[in-house]
Motif scaffolding. Structure first.
Motif, PDB file in Angstrom:
ATOM      1  N   GLU A  24       1.200  -0.984   0.504  1.00 26.51           N
ATOM      2  CA  GLU A  24      -0.154   0.036   0.155  1.00 26.51           C
ATOM      3  C   GLU A  24       0.924   1.466  -0.064  1.00 26.51           C
ATOM      4  O   GLU A  24       0.400   2.174  -0.518  1.00 26.51           O
ATOM      5  CB  GLU A  24      -0.871  -0.036   0.969  1.00 26.51           C
ATOM      6  CG  GLU A  24      -2.291  -1.190   1.169  1.00 26.51           C
ATOM      7  CD  GLU A  24      -3.147  -0.607   2.181  1.00 26.51           C
ATOM      8  OE1 GLU A  24      -3.466   0.190   2.781  1.00 26.51           O
ATOM      9  OE2 GLU A  24      -3.420  -2.025   3.028  1.00 26.51           O
ATOM     10  N   ARG A  25       2.014   1.010   0.987  1.00 26.87           N
ATOM     11  CA  ARG A  25       2.543   2.414   0.999  1.00 26.87           C
ATOM     12  C   ARG A  25       2.874   3.264   0.047  1.00 26.87           C
ATOM     13  O   ARG A  25       3.313   4.124  -0.810  1.00 26.87           O
ATOM     14  CB  ARG A  25       3.745   2.613   2.155  1.00 26.87           C
ATOM     15  CG  ARG A  25       4.803   3.190   2.091  1.00 26.87           C
ATOM     16  CD  ARG A  25       5.999   2.809   3.193  1.00 26.87           C
ATOM     17  NE  ARG A  25       7.117   4.274   3.005  1.00 26.87           N
ATOM     18  CZ  ARG A  25       8.353   4.401   3.010  1.00 26.87           C
ATOM     19  NH1 ARG A  25       8.711   2.904   3.033  1.00 26.87           N
ATOM     20  NH2 ARG A  25       9.060   4.997   4.260  1.00 26.87           N
ATOM     21  N   ASP A  41      -1.405   5.965  -6.136  1.00 25.86           N
ATOM     22  CA  ASP A  41      -2.415   6.870  -5.610  1.00 25.86           C
ATOM     23  C   ASP A  41      -2.370   7.306  -4.157  1.00 25.86           C
ATOM     24  O   ASP A  41      -2.710   8.010  -3.775  1.00 25.86           O
ATOM     25  CB  ASP A  41      -4.075   5.742  -5.028  1.00 25.86           C
ATOM     26  CG  ASP A  41      -5.200   6.535  -5.791  1.00 25.86           C
ATOM     27  OD1 ASP A  41      -4.307   7.679  -6.465  1.00 25.86           O
ATOM     28  OD2 ASP A  41      -6.364   6.014  -5.673  1.00 25.86           O
ATOM     29  N   ASN A  42      -1.385   6.901  -3.221  1.00 23.71           N
ATOM     30  CA  ASN A  42      -1.100   7.379  -2.567  1.00 23.71           C
ATOM     31  C   ASN A  42       0.163   7.996  -1.730  1.00 23.71           C
ATOM     32  O   ASN A  42       1.237   8.051  -1.042  1.00 23.71           O
ATOM     33  CB  ASN A  42      -0.543   5.879  -1.232  1.00 23.71           C
ATOM     34  CG  ASN A  42      -1.484   5.182  -0.506  1.00 23.71           C
ATOM     35  OD1 ASN A  42      -2.836   5.353  -0.838  1.00 23.71           O
ATOM     36  ND2 ASN A  42      -1.632   3.837  -0.251  1.00 23.71           N
ATOM     37  N   THR A  43       0.394   7.951  -3.352  1.00 26.55           N
ATOM     38  CA  THR A  43       1.598   9.373  -3.312  1.00 26.55           C
ATOM     39  C   THR A  43       1.353  10.372  -2.124  1.00 26.55           C
ATOM     40  O   THR A  43       0.549  11.012  -2.359  1.00 26.55           O
ATOM     41  CB  THR A  43       1.992  10.222  -4.721  1.00 26.55           C
ATOM     42  OG1 THR A  43       2.391   9.092  -5.346  1.00 26.55           O
ATOM     43  CG2 THR A  43       3.196  10.821  -4.686  1.00 26.55           C
ATOM     44  N   GLY A  67       8.908  11.371  -8.246  1.00 27.81           N
ATOM     45  CA  GLY A  67      10.419  11.385  -8.296  1.00 27.81           C
ATOM     46  C   GLY A  67      10.183   9.730  -7.484  1.00 27.81           C
ATOM     47  O   GLY A  67       9.079   8.792  -7.619  1.00 27.81           O
ATOM     48  N   PRO A  68      11.407   8.751  -7.285  1.00 21.81           N
ATOM     49  CA  PRO A  68      10.820   7.351  -7.202  1.00 21.81           C
ATOM     50  C   PRO A  68      10.090   7.145  -6.262  1.00 21.81           C
ATOM     51  O   PRO A  68      10.264   7.999  -4.929  1.00 21.81           O
ATOM     52  CB  PRO A  68      12.308   7.287  -6.565  1.00 21.81           C
ATOM     53  CG  PRO A  68      13.738   8.224  -6.372  1.00 21.81           C
ATOM     54  CD  PRO A  68      12.437   9.285  -7.103  1.00 21.81           C
ATOM     55  N   ASP A  69       9.222   6.118  -5.878  1.00 17.85           N
ATOM     56  CA  ASP A  69       8.051   5.718  -4.862  1.00 17.85           C
ATOM     57  C   ASP A  69       8.847   4.762  -3.756  1.00 17.85           C
ATOM     58  O   ASP A  69      10.244   4.554  -3.543  1.00 17.85           O
ATOM     59  CB  ASP A  69       6.803   5.145  -5.754  1.00 17.85           C
ATOM     60  CG  ASP A  69       7.730   3.379  -6.181  1.00 17.85           C
ATOM     61  OD1 ASP A  69       8.575   3.126  -5.789  1.00 17.85           O
ATOM     62  OD2 ASP A  69       6.576   3.242  -6.909  1.00 17.85           O
ATOM     63  N   PRO A  70       8.494   4.618  -2.273  1.00 14.42           N
ATOM     64  CA  PRO A  70       8.777   3.502  -1.459  1.00 14.42           C
ATOM     65  C   PRO A  70       9.577   2.952  -1.762  1.00 14.42           C
ATOM     66  O   PRO A  70      10.782   2.037  -1.469  1.00 14.42           O
ATOM     67  CB  PRO A  70       7.992   3.380  -0.120  1.00 14.42           C
ATOM     68  CG  PRO A  70       6.772   4.242  -0.661  1.00 14.42           C
ATOM     69  CD  PRO A  70       6.864   4.719  -1.667  1.00 14.42           C
ATOM     70  N   PHE A  89       3.755  17.377  -7.534  1.00 17.24           N
ATOM     71  CA  PHE A  89       3.544  16.346  -7.636  1.00 17.24           C
ATOM     72  C   PHE A  89       3.189  15.079  -7.263  1.00 17.24           C
ATOM     73  O   PHE A  89       3.612  14.561  -6.445  1.00 17.24           O
ATOM     74  CB  PHE A  89       4.223  16.049  -8.804  1.00 17.24           C
ATOM     75  CG  PHE A  89       3.755  15.327 -10.125  1.00 17.24           C
ATOM     76  CD1 PHE A  89       3.425  14.107  -9.589  1.00 17.24           C
ATOM     77  CD2 PHE A  89       3.845  15.619 -11.301  1.00 17.24           C
ATOM     78  CE1 PHE A  89       2.923  12.904 -10.923  1.00 17.24           C
ATOM     79  CE2 PHE A  89       3.244  14.681 -12.115  1.00 17.24           C
ATOM     80  CZ  PHE A  89       2.709  14.065 -12.135  1.00 17.24           C
ATOM     81  N   THR A  90       2.319  15.327  -7.180  1.00 19.28           N
ATOM     82  CA  THR A  90       1.059  13.881  -6.420  1.00 19.28           C
ATOM     83  C   THR A  90       0.445  12.656  -7.841  1.00 19.28           C
ATOM     84  O   THR A  90       0.561  11.324  -7.940  1.00 19.28           O
ATOM     85  CB  THR A  90       0.272  14.016  -4.925  1.00 19.28           C
ATOM     86  OG1 THR A  90       0.802  15.380  -4.351  1.00 19.28           O
ATOM     87  CG2 THR A  90      -0.401  13.399  -4.721  1.00 19.28           C
ATOM     88  N   SER A  91      -0.997  13.952  -7.736  1.00 17.29           N
ATOM     89  CA  SER A  91      -1.342  12.883  -9.089  1.00 17.29           C
ATOM     90  C   SER A  91      -1.128  13.362 -10.291  1.00 17.29           C
ATOM     91  O   SER A  91      -1.444  12.633 -11.011  1.00 17.29           O
ATOM     92  CB  SER A  91      -3.210  13.025  -8.867  1.00 17.29           C
ATOM     93  OG  SER A  91      -3.792  14.487  -8.991  1.00 17.29           O
TER      94      SER A  91
END
Length: 503
Positions: free
Chosen positions: A124-125, A129-131, A277-280, A307-309
């Protein structure tokens, strides 16, 4: 035995818990991008424990609840340089956190929801959608450290969403407390993306995912807001919305109230085309650093450079005020496609033919394809018109739908604890009050024994009946089981394995 039961029991027997990492309080148990598989045990075992909260340290007293409310509210307007608050207020961000922690619940197998607080862990992290929701967790971290085991992450996230709504004048029905935190994302693996999800619910084309998955797009909470597979088709989006919200048990009124009520607040971010940028998964220690703006600027990748969505703008003129302007504006204007700075389709308002206002009076707001979709479906449009004309009706509908959204995974009403629990709701399958005069169990036992002795085939039949009635229980959302004796009714009585048991 159901697959969920088998998984829980096998995990309890075969897996040993791995100590949680001490590097970050809200990521205990997280090891880079890999979920800690030693923690699928807790949920399966604790659901059978009569002393569910024994030893957890949880404190559901009125004193602690009110202290938490005060500390949470203070966070909203205390903007931090590492992640400046939109409009000077974090409340909309916290509504998004609570929504996304709870909103992945699905009816098919009861998975998802905020019980467990697994939004802190992969998978999930790292969902698109959880950016940037890691920043919301960081903002809440001091409160979690202050209260320790007195409040779980799941309860803290959900309560913060409630207080955010309340702080901006929105309606809140109550708070169902009692979530216990998982130590990893083990119980979210089947939500995907993961080999476990592919094994039980493969989706050949992401964006067209079907039941039993709860979303049309793995990695998103509901639907692609740009339209089906990114195509700006409002009518197609409306069909997707009804399908996907239905998978989590929401009807049309609840769906429209949640969409419009939630979009009364905050904004979306798409300041440039290079992304967050890179996700978790790729950068577990510092995910989504941002890529927009001047690298030498103190707000590089944040504030106006967020930048989120990928969309850019706000739904309403007053994004920190609860009202029904979202619905009024949908109806008042025509909507024309445009593109965000990130090259994603969004819609801006233009005057309808014959409008009396001037171009200068058009609000600086934006809608997404999934918003415009509400105008392209007869049932949804009727609800938009109703909510636009009657704020009090929206108040009631949204409060009930939000409570359902944030409590559905908690199971029956009796599992809610705390001092602000709402009255039993239909989705909680409330049982009638116990009768003042209890039945004569000795007499019932004698009658049953008489029936059993009348035919040698009856004992096995009655064992089957009891098994079929009880074995529907699932530990994911605590539904099923024989309490309520729902095997007497559809759909259970119609199942192939229950044929003949009504006799």
């Amino acid at each position: 035995m159901s697959r969920t039961c088998k998984l829980g029991v096998l995990a309890a027997l075969a897996l040993a818990a791995v100590p949680a990492s001490a590097s970050c309080p809200f990521l205990g148990g997280q090891k880079g991008s890999q979920p800690d598989l030693g923690t699928g045990v807790d949920r399966a075992l604790r659901s059978y424990d009569d002393s569910y909260y024994s030893g957890s340290g949880a404190d559901f007293s009125r004193e602690t609840y009110e202290a938490l409310q005060a500390d949470i509210t203070a966070v909203f307007t205390d903007s931090q340089d590492f992640w400046p608050a939109d409009f000077g207020n974090y409340a909309p961000l916290m509504i998004r956190l609570a929504w996304h922690c709870n909103g992945n619940y699905r009816q098919s197998d009861g998975r998802g929801g905020c019980d467990g607080g697994r939004i802190r862990f992969n998978p999930e992290r790292s969902w698109a959608d959880n950016t940037n929701l890691d920043k919301a967790l960081t903002l809440l971290q001091p409160i979690k450290l202050k209260y320790g085991d007195a409040v779980s992450w799941g309860d803290l996230i959900t309560l913060t969403g409630n207080e955010a709504i309340r702080s901006m004048g929105g309606p809140v029905l109550g708070f169902c407390a009692g979530r216990l935190d998982d130590a990893s994302g083990f119980d979210s693996l089947e939500l995907g993306p993961s080999p476990e999800q592919e094994a039980v619910a493969p989706c050949a084309v992401n964006g067209t995912c079907e039941f039993p998955l709860g979303t049309s797009t793995v990695g998103l909470i509901y639907v692609n807001p740009e339209g089906p597979l990114g195509v700006p088709d409002p009518a197609g989006s409306a069909a997707d919305i009804r399908d996907v919200f239905g998978r989590m048990g929401m009807n049309d009124s609840e769906t429209v109230a949640l969409i419009g009520g939630g979009h009364a607040f905050g904004k979306f971010h798409g300041a440039c085309a290079t992304g967050p940028g890179p996700d978790p998964t790729d950068a577990p220690e510092a995910p989504w650093p941002g890529t927009c703006g001047d690298p030498d600027s103190p707000t590089f990748g944040r504030a106006e450079n967020t930048f989120t969505s990928g969309f850019e703008g706000q739904w309403t003129v007053e994004p920190l005020v609860w009202d029904n302007a979202y619905f009024k504006d949908l109806l008042e204007y025509d909507w024309v496609m445009t593109e965000s700075p990130a090259d994603q389709v969004q819609w801006f308002p233009v005057l309808k033919e014959g409008a009396t206002e001037t171009e200068d009076e058009i609000p600086d707001i934006i809608m997404l394809t999934s918003d415009i979709a509400l105008l392209y479906d007869e049932e949804y449009l009727a609800l938009v018109e109703l909510f636009a004309s009657d704020l009090s009706y929206l108040d009631t509908a949204f409060a009930a739908a939000w409570y359902k959204l944030t409590s559905r995974d908690m199971g029956q009403f009796q599992r809610c604890v705390g001092t602000d629990v709402a009255p039993p709701q239909d989705f909680q399958l409330p049982l009638p009050e116990a009768p003042a005069d209890l039945p004569d169990t000795d007499g019932a036992k004698s009658a049953i024994m008489s029936i059993l002795s009348s035919d040698p085939s009856y004992p096995a039949l009655f064992v089957t009946l009891a098994w079929q009635c009880a074995s529907t229980y699932r530990s994911t959302d605590f539904l099923g089981g024989c309490n309520g004796a729902r095997i007497r009714f559809s759909p259970e009585r119609d199942w192939a394995g229950n044929q003949g048991l009504d006799q």
